[in-house]
Design a protein around this motif. Structure first.
Motif, mmCIF file in Angstrom:
data_model
loop_
_atom_site.group_PDB
_atom_site.id
_atom_site.type_symbol
_atom_site.label_atom_id
_atom_site.label_comp_id
_atom_site.label_asym_id
_atom_site.label_seq_id
_atom_site.Cartn_x
_atom_site.Cartn_y
_atom_site.Cartn_z
ATOM 1 N N ALA A 403 33.159 48.323 36.585
ATOM 2 C CA ALA A 403 31.818 48.907 36.731
ATOM 3 C C ALA A 403 31.962 50.361 37.155
ATOM 4 C CB ALA A 403 30.999 48.127 37.765
ATOM 5 N N ASP A 404 30.975 51.180 36.800
ATOM 6 C CA ASP A 404 31.022 52.603 37.137
ATOM 7 C C ASP A 404 31.086 52.829 38.642
ATOM 8 O OD1 ASP A 404 30.937 53.276 34.481
ATOM 9 O OD2 ASP A 404 28.770 53.608 34.434
ATOM 10 N N MET A 405 30.455 51.940 39.423
ATOM 11 C CA MET A 405 30.426 52.119 40.875
ATOM 12 C C MET A 405 31.734 51.673 41.544
ATOM 13 S SD MET A 405 28.028 48.922 42.147
ATOM 14 C CE MET A 405 26.649 49.422 41.129
ATOM 15 N N MET A 406 32.651 51.106 40.782
ATOM 16 C CA MET A 406 33.920 50.621 41.332
ATOM 17 C C MET A 406 35.044 51.562 40.892
ATOM 18 S SD MET A 406 35.703 46.849 40.922
ATOM 19 C CE MET A 406 36.205 47.082 39.216
ATOM 20 N N LYS A 407 35.547 52.382 41.843
ATOM 21 C CA LYS A 407 36.597 53.347 41.528
ATOM 22 C C LYS A 407 37.797 53.119 42.440
ATOM 23 C CE LYS A 407 33.353 56.865 39.893
ATOM 24 N NZ LYS A 407 32.824 58.236 40.092
ATOM 25 N N SER A 408 38.933 52.863 41.835
ATOM 26 C CA SER A 408 40.206 52.628 42.516
ATOM 27 C C SER A 408 40.140 51.439 43.471
ATOM 28 C CB SER A 408 40.653 53.885 43.277
ATOM 29 O OG SER A 408 41.969 53.742 43.755
ATOM 30 N N PRO A 409 39.937 50.223 42.946
ATOM 31 C CA PRO A 409 39.960 49.035 43.807
ATOM 32 C C PRO A 409 41.365 48.812 44.372
ATOM 33 C CG PRO A 409 39.933 48.388 41.500
ATOM 34 C CD PRO A 409 39.735 49.871 41.523
ATOM 35 N N THR A 410 41.448 48.636 45.688
ATOM 36 C CA THR A 410 42.766 48.521 46.327
ATOM 37 C C THR A 410 42.997 47.158 46.969
ATOM 38 O OG1 THR A 410 41.842 49.517 48.328
ATOM 39 C CG2 THR A 410 42.978 50.982 46.799
ATOM 40 N N GLY A 411 42.000 46.286 46.960
ATOM 41 C CA GLY A 411 42.185 44.980 47.570
ATOM 42 C C GLY A 411 41.136 44.008 47.097
ATOM 43 N N VAL A 412 41.448 42.713 47.181
ATOM 44 C CA VAL A 412 40.527 41.684 46.725
ATOM 45 C C VAL A 412 40.674 40.465 47.618
ATOM 46 C CG1 VAL A 412 42.206 40.841 45.047
ATOM 47 C CG2 VAL A 412 39.803 40.312 44.710
#
Length: 484
Positions: A403-412
């Protein structure tokens, strides 16, 4: 000032031009005990606008206080500035290595544009980080640069990081390229003909095979959650980790009403009570990479080495050491099984004695990976293309989300209902994605205090979410209520 200290200071200032060219003062100022907080703030702000001026200001401060000199040198060493530490200690390369370095440096600078067009920096920087050629902050900066500005800019950031840390950066970089991208061949003899290059296989050829990271987005557009699905998030506790001087936190978990953080600087676990008060510190056998909860008393720690420690959180003792065939990165424990990323190539699924139940090929080619296993799924986040992947327990693709609002996810992490919580470094937010990957909602943003967050963990028994801010060393504990 003692004569030896005077000589040491002279050697430092013989390198002044190098310091002004390469040093990032914020890499070291937090590790120099005795610097006033006002001065640290001054250097922090000054570096934002003029790094060279900030470096000069720091050197002047060091020269005015002899007590700071050895602390400055130790900080340089701790932060991987070997290009400065060796000459300060009168250690110099032999003439042969120096010649090779100068020659390869010339070649790399000569071909920098061509190299930046074909190299995959995320593969290379992972290798460089594993081999202590760059620091974690450099690796994260390269990853963030690729996410925000693309691969070419990330290559330029990688070149600069190598120059900053090592005087033999060109030799190390060529070795990294050789080990990670063997199809990239360098033209070692600028006078060689095209025929000679093709015959010997040392051509830097943009027309030859190139590697591209997978960046496929979901076939079905992800939709925001319907209004009937509500999340009520309330701040329970803010934890100021600045009370531990200059920590570099990489991961966080909750276990048995305790908050546990990995400290990359001290090679330790920092234990906090659930109310945010510091409890104690557990020293580790190496630099921690990732941690996972086993039960109320035990956690697993990986080190990007060929073993995993099972540690008692109560005693700090290693209860079991799981030896692996390769370096172990991201780990996740679920339903009596450990999922472990081995050598960035495969996922081993094993029990706590180390017996491998099954393995599957690592489903992503990216060198950066976070995993969180649920009862029937494994979730991966890839910062390089800002995508969350869901695979079954055999490594088959189930869905992917971006998604456009999600930039460089580093953890889940996941909650008890299968919802997936994703923390994003560049967009300063946390998103929650539905179990089927079809819906999403922005749960927390910069307005809630998120500033370059890196760590995240959902405590299922108590429905609370722990997250950690890299920028200001703050952690937040949120109570989460959700209903359909």
């Amino acid at each position: 000032m003692a004569e030896s200290q005077t000589e040491l200071l002279n050697r430092v200032f013989l390198l002044e031009s190098e310091f002004l060219k390469f040093l990032k003062p914020t890499d070291v100022i937090f590790n120099i005990q005795g610097l006033e907080e006002d001065f640290i703030d001054e250097i922090w702000e000054l570096e934002k606008n003029n790094r060279k001026e900030a470096s000069g200001r720091l050197l002047k401060k060091i020269s005015e206080n002899s007590d700071l000199l050895p602390k400055f040198i130790v900080a340089l060493s701790d932060q991987g500035y070997q290009r400065f530490v060796d000459p300060i200690n009168n250690i110099y390369p032999d003439r042969g290595r120096k010649f090779c370095q100068e020659y390869f440096e010339f070649l790399i600078n000569y071909m920098k544009g061509e190299l930046a067009d074909i190299l995959e920096p995320l593969q290379i920087c992972a290798y460089l980080y594993r081999n202590r050629c760059i620091e974690l902050s450099d690796k994260e900066a390269i990853e963030a640069m690729q996410s925000s500005r693309g691969r070419t800019a990330a290559c330029q950031e990688m070149f600069q990081a190598m120059k900053r840390r090592k005087d033999n950066w060109a030799l190390l970089l060529l070795e990294a390229i050789k080990e990670t991208q063997e199809y990239v061949k360098l033209k070692m003899d600028p006078s060689a003909s095209q025929e000679e290059l093709e015959r010997t296989g040392i051509l830097l050829a943009g027309t030859k095979q190139r590697y591209h990271s997978d960046s496929t987005s979901s076939d079905k557009e992800s939709l925001p959650f319907e209004s009937t699905f509500n999340f009520d998030v309330k701040l329970r506790q803010k934890v100021r980790l600045q009370s531990i001087r200059n920590p570099i936190i990489h991961d966080c978990i909750i276990t048995n009403d305790q908050l546990v953080f990995t400290d990359y600087v001290r090679n330790s676990l920092l234990i906090y009570a659930i109310n945010g008060s510091i409890n104690r510190e557990i020293k580790l056998s190496g630099t921690p990479f990732n941690i996972s909860v086993i039960n109320d008393n035990d956690i697993a720690v990986s080190y990007n080495q060929k073993f995993i420690d099972i540690i008692s959180i109560n005693t700090g003792q290693v209860k079991n050491k799981i030896v692996k065939s390769g370096n172990t990165g991201w780990i996740s424990y679920q339903n009596r099984l450990m999922f472990a990323d081995i050598d960035h190539q495969k996922i081993d699924v094993m029990n706590l004695t180390g017996e491998v139940i099954r393995s599957f090929n690592r489903p992503l080619k990216s060198s950066v990976l976070c995993i969180s296993s649920d009862t029937d799924s494994v979730f991966f986040t890839d910062p390089s293309n800002s995508t969350v992947y869901c695979f079954d327990l055999n490594g088959s693709d189930k869905w992917r989300f971006t998604a456009d609002m999600m930039k460089s996810p580093t953890g889940v992490t996941t909650d008890g209902n299968g919802n997936v919580y994703v923390v994003c470094y560049i967009s300063h937010n946390i998103l929650v994605v539905s179990p089927d990957g079809k819906h999403h909602k922005e749960l927390l943003t910069e307005k809630d205090g998120l500033q370059n967050p890196t760590g995240i963990y959902y405590d299922k028994p108590n429905d609370c979410l722990l997250m950690y801010n890299k920028r200001n060393c703050d952690a937040f504990l949120f109570d989460v209520k959700h209903s359909h």
